[in-house]
Scaffold this motif. Structure first.
Motif: not given
Ligand SMILES: Nc1ncnc2c1ncn2[C@@H]1O[C@H](COP(=O)(O)OP(=O)(O)O)[C@@H](O)[C@H]1O
Ligand SMILES: [Mg+2]
Length: 219
Positions: A133-146
């Motif tokens: 449950s982070p205050k702030f989320l950083i998603l880096d290239e979450t879509d690669s290979g999905l």
């Protein structure tokens, strides 16, 4: 919420970030797009405090707290002044989060990622994120290979974490992810600087036109 002011950073004596300024208010999702090698991942590593990145100028803060003054582990739960969760409460929370993400609770009893399909692994990552449950989320290239099903799982999980108190930075080379995680603002990072900002339509424009014009603008 997240304020980045004139951030300069180098890795192995090579200047990568050259004056990034960005403001993500609470409740908003901002996307960072840009060509390969622009410094997108470097930005996420500097924000999360990964070693090997030297900030030479500028500042970053989260809710007014200087991020650069904290170690990577201090950017997490205990440092936020929250109690560690007792076991029964943790189990209750885990069951609730699992249910909301359509995860079979039995799956949580298996060895982590042992024999998990690609989609199940992604579901577990999102579950772990929901538990933190982070205050702030950083998603880096979450879509690669999905594949498309896993992409939907990830996006639904991320969208479930959207809320008025939480900000998110979604870093992606491609527009595809942004069909599922709709950003409030889109920024183009090229050669270590934000060279353009706009609404969601900017992502569609980039998909159609590519990054060529920004590559020359940044040079
Ligand atoms: N550990 C490192 N040593 C040397 N150069 C690096 C290192 N990490 C990243 N770089 C360089 O920094 C630049 C930006 O990389 P990165 O932040 O991964 O870009 P992006 O995520 O936008 O593709 C690239 O030119 C890359 O080669
Ligand atoms: Mg990257």
């Amino acid at each position: 919420m997240l304020n980045i002011q004139n951030l300069h950073a180098r890795v192995e004596d090579k200047a990568i970030l050259k004056g990034v300024t960005l403001d993500v208010p609470a409740g908003e999702v901002h996307a960072i797009m840009g060509p390969n090698g622009a410094g997108k991942s470097t930005l996420s590593y500097v924000l999360t405090g990964r070693g090997g990145y030297e900030v030479t100028e500028g500042s970053t803060s989260l809710n007014g707290e200087d991020l650069l003054a904290l170690d990577a582990n201090e950017r997490q739960r205990r440092a936020r002044g929250e109690d560690e969760i007792a076991a029964p409460a943790f189990l209750k929370l885990a069951r609730e989060k699992a249910a909301s993400l359509k995860i079979d609770f039995e799956m949580l009893k298996r060895g982590l990622n042992v024999g998990f399909s690609g989609g199940e692994k992604k579901r577990m990552e999102i579950f772990q994120m929901a538990m933190l449950s982070p205050k702030f989320l950083i998603l880096d290239e979450t879509d690669s290979g999905l594949d498309i099903d896993a992409l939907k799982i990830v996006s639904e999980g991320v969208n479930a974490l959207r809320g008025p108190e939480r900000g998110m930075l979604v870093i992606t080379h491609y527009q595809r992810l942004l069909d599922y995680i709709k950003p409030d603002r889109v920024h183009v990072l090229a050669a270590g600087r934000i060279v353009a900002s706009g609404g969601p339509e900017l992502a569609l424009q980039l998909e159609a036109e590519g990054y060529d014009k920004y590559a020359s603008a940044a040079a």
